[in-house]
Design an enzyme around this catalytic site. Structure first.
Site, PDB file in Angstrom:
ATOM      1  N   GLU A 271      -5.962 -10.265  -8.186  1.00 10.22           N
ATOM      2  CA  GLU A 271      -5.676 -11.302  -7.183  1.00 10.22           C
ATOM      3  C   GLU A 271      -6.893 -12.206  -7.029  1.00 10.22           C
ATOM      4  O   GLU A 271      -6.771 -13.414  -6.872  1.00 10.22           O
ATOM      5  CB  GLU A 271      -5.357 -10.667  -5.821  1.00 10.22           C
ATOM      6  CG  GLU A 271      -4.129  -9.785  -5.808  1.00 10.22           C
ATOM      7  CD  GLU A 271      -3.838  -9.267  -4.394  1.00 10.22           C
ATOM      8  OE1 GLU A 271      -4.312  -8.157  -4.080  1.00 10.22           O
ATOM      9  OE2 GLU A 271      -3.163  -9.977  -3.630  1.00 10.22           O
TER      10      GLU A 271
ATOM     11  N   TRP B 197      -5.136  -3.371   0.685  1.00 10.89           N
ATOM     12  CA  TRP B 197      -6.413  -3.678   0.038  1.00 10.89           C
ATOM     13  C   TRP B 197      -6.098  -4.523  -1.187  1.00 10.89           C
ATOM     14  O   TRP B 197      -4.946  -4.654  -1.595  1.00 10.89           O
ATOM     15  CB  TRP B 197      -7.158  -2.397  -0.355  1.00 10.89           C
ATOM     16  CG  TRP B 197      -6.285  -1.397  -1.050  1.00 10.89           C
ATOM     17  CD1 TRP B 197      -5.906  -1.406  -2.372  1.00 10.89           C
ATOM     18  CD2 TRP B 197      -5.656  -0.242  -0.463  1.00 10.89           C
ATOM     19  NE1 TRP B 197      -5.086  -0.326  -2.638  1.00 10.89           N
ATOM     20  CE2 TRP B 197      -4.918   0.401  -1.492  1.00 10.89           C
ATOM     21  CE3 TRP B 197      -5.660   0.307   0.826  1.00 10.89           C
ATOM     22  CZ2 TRP B 197      -4.180   1.568  -1.266  1.00 10.89           C
ATOM     23  CZ3 TRP B 197      -4.918   1.461   1.039  1.00 10.89           C
ATOM     24  CH2 TRP B 197      -4.195   2.087   0.009  1.00 10.89           C
TER      25      TRP B 197
ATOM     26  N   ARG C 253       3.432  -0.690  -2.908  1.00  9.36           N
ATOM     27  CA  ARG C 253       4.305  -0.111  -1.891  1.00  9.36           C
ATOM     28  C   ARG C 253       4.355   1.414  -1.843  1.00  9.36           C
ATOM     29  O   ARG C 253       4.987   1.979  -0.953  1.00  9.36           O
ATOM     30  CB  ARG C 253       5.730  -0.665  -2.061  1.00  9.36           C
ATOM     31  CG  ARG C 253       5.850  -2.085  -1.598  1.00  9.36           C
ATOM     32  CD  ARG C 253       7.254  -2.601  -1.812  1.00  9.36           C
ATOM     33  NE  ARG C 253       7.465  -3.127  -3.165  1.00  9.36           N
ATOM     34  CZ  ARG C 253       8.649  -3.419  -3.675  1.00  9.36           C
ATOM     35  NH1 ARG C 253       9.743  -3.183  -2.977  1.00  9.36           N
ATOM     36  NH2 ARG C 253       8.766  -3.922  -4.900  1.00  9.36           N
TER      37      ARG C 253
END
Ligand code: ARG
Length: 392
Positions: A252, A247, A77
Site C-alpha cells: 500500500e 495495520w 479479513r
C-alpha cells in the site's frame, strides 16, 4: 444517486432490515431463540414509536465486525473478529468527536503493536444532523499542487482536502509530509478543525536493509491507516462517521502511495539511487525500484517496531479466511482486482481465484457522498448508492 435519508425508507423496510440483522447477529453470537424474539419485538416497538432504534453495545460491536468481514476489498479479513469497537455514540459536539478520534489513535497505535479499532459515532444521515469526518484518513499528508516556478509537494491525493483545510485557516509547512488536521462537521454547522497532538502521530522514516544512502531520499510514512470517510450500515441504521483501521500491508505504501505516478511518484528517484538505466523499459528499472522500495518499507516498519504485513503473508491469510468462512457455511464477498496485491500478484494464491464475486451483504461499509465538494478522491457516482452492485 445519493443515499436515502431515513424518512424515505418505509417502516416496513426498516423493520425488515433490523430483523434480518438481529437474526444473523444473534445466531452468530449463539443467543437463545427466546432472547432473539424478545429483542425483535422490542426493536419493532421502538421503531414504530420513534422511527429508529438503538443498537446494544454487543450488537454494535458484532455488527461492526461483520461489516469488516463483508468488505470485499480487504485482504486482511482473517482478523475480523478481533476488531475493537469504541462506542462514541454519546459525542455530540465537534470537540467531543475530536477527543474520541484522539482516543482511537492512541488505542490503535498502541506503541507500534497496532490494534484493529473502529470508533462508531451516533447514527443519523439527515441533512442538518449528520456527524461527518471530512478527512479520508485520520492521519494523512497534505498535498500542494505548486504554482508557477514552485514545484508540487506532498501527496497529490490530498490536494483538494488540503485546499479546504487552508481555507479554514490551517497552515502547513508546504513540505512533503505535513500531517493534515482533523476536520469535523455536525449537521449544517461550519466545520471545525483540530491539530492532532504529535504524540499520537507515529511515523516511520524509511531506510533500506542494504542500501545505506536510501535514508537520504527523506521518505517516511505514518504507522496507522484509519479510513474515516465511509458510512457503516448495520440493520438499517446508518453511521456516517465510523473510522476504522487495521495495520498496513507494505505494498500500500511502497507500490501505491510512494510509487504511483499520480501519488509521490518516487520510482525514478529510487532507480537513480540504485544506479539503474532509466533510458529503456527493458532494464526493468521500475520493477527493481518497486521491489527495493517495498523492501525498505518492510524493513523500516520492523525496525521501528510497527506492525506491518507483507503481501505474500497477507494473501495466505486471506486464503485461510476463505477456508474459515467456508467451514462456517458462509460465502465470502470479494473484489478480485482489489484483493490481488499491487506487486507480483501472480505469485500469490489469489491470482488463480476465479470465483471471487462481490455480494450484497449487510452489515457493510459504504462509500458516501463526500462531506465537501471538489474532493479528488471521491468514488465513482455509482458507488455512493446503497444499490446492489449487480444492478447498477
Ligand atoms: N490503502 C490505504 C493507504 O495506503 C489504506 C487503506 C486501509 N489499509 C489497511 N491496511 N487497513 O493509505
Amino acid at each position: 444517486m445519493e443515499i436515502q435519508t431515513r424518512e424515505e425508507v418505509s417502516l416496513e423496510v426498516q423493520l425488515e432490515q433490523a430483523e434480518s440483522f438481529l437474526r444473523q447477529c444473534y445466531s452468530e453470537l449463539e443467543k437463545s431463540p427466546a432472547e432473539l424474539n424478545r429483542r425483535i419485538e422490542a426493536v419493532h416497538k421502538e421503531l414504530s414509536l420513534t422511527g429508529t432504534y438503538i443498537h446494544t453495545a454487543e450488537e454494535l460491536t458484532h455488527g461492526s465486525r461483520m461489516a469488516w468481514r463483508h468488505n470485499s476489498r480487504c485482504i486482511g479479513r482473517l482478523f475480523w473478529h478481533t476488531l475493537e469497537v469504541l462506542d462514541a455514540r454519546q459525542a455530540e459536539t465537534a470537540p467531543q468527536v475530536a477527543e474520541a478520534l484522539f482516543r482511537h489513535l492512541e488505542r490503535a497505535g498502541n506503541g507500534g503493536r497496532i490494534r484493529p479499532v473502529m470508533t462508531v459515532f451516533r447514527s443519523g444521515t439527515e441533512p442538518g444532523r449528520a456527524i461527518r469526518i471530512w478527512n479520508h484518513q485520520l492521519i494523512r499528508y497534505a498535498g500542494y499542487p505548486g504554482q508557477d516556478e514552485q514545484p508540487r509537494s506532498g501527496d497529490p491525493a490530498s490536494d483538494a482536502f488540503t485546499a479546504v483545510c487552508r481555507e479554514l485557516g490551517w497552515q502547513g509547512s508546504g513540505g512533503d509530509f505535513d500531517v493534515l488536521p482533523l476536520v469535523i462537521s455536525i449537521g449544517d454547522e461550519p466545520p471545525s478543525w483540530f491539530t492532532i497532538p504529535e504524540a499520537l502521530v507515529q511515523e516511520v522514516p524509511l531506510s533500506h536493509p542494504e542500501i545505506e544512502q536510501f535514508g537520504g531520499l527523506g521518505l517516511r510514512w505514518y504507522a496507522v491507516p484509519v479510513v474515516s470517510d465511509m458510512l457503516l450500515g448495520i440493520g438499517g441504521i446508518r453511521y456516517p462517521a465510523a473510522p476504522f483501521n487495521g495495520w498496513y500491508m507494505e505494498t500500500e505504501i511502497g507500490s501505491r502511495n510512494l510509487g504511483d505516478t499520480g501519488r509521490y511518484n518516487r520510482l525514478p528517484a529510487v532507480a537513480d539511487l540504485l544506479g539503474l538505466d532509466r533510458s529503456t523499459n527493458t532494464s526493468l528499472w521500475k520493477d527493481r525500484a518497486l521491489l527495493e522500495l517495498n523492501r525498505a518499507v518492510l524493513h523500516s516498519f520492523k525496525l521501528a517496531g510497527v506492525s506491518i504485513v507483507d503481501h505474500h503473508t497477507a494473501a495466505d491469510q486471506f486464503v485461510r479466511f476463505q477456508e474459515q468462512e467456508r467451514q462456517k457455511g458462509r460465502e465470502v464477498s470479494g473484489k478480485w482486482h482489489w484483493l490481488i496485491p499491487p506487486m507480483s500478484p501472480s505469485s500469490t494464491p489469489i491470482w488463480e481465484d476465479n470465483k471471487l464475486r462481490e455480494l450484497n451483504f449487510s452489515p457493510r461499509l459504504i462509500y458516501q457522498k463526500p462531506a465537501f465538494s471538489g474532493r479528488n478522491s471521491s468514488p465513482p457516482p455509482d458507488e455512493t448508492s446503497m444499490k446492489c452492485p449487480f444492478h447498477r
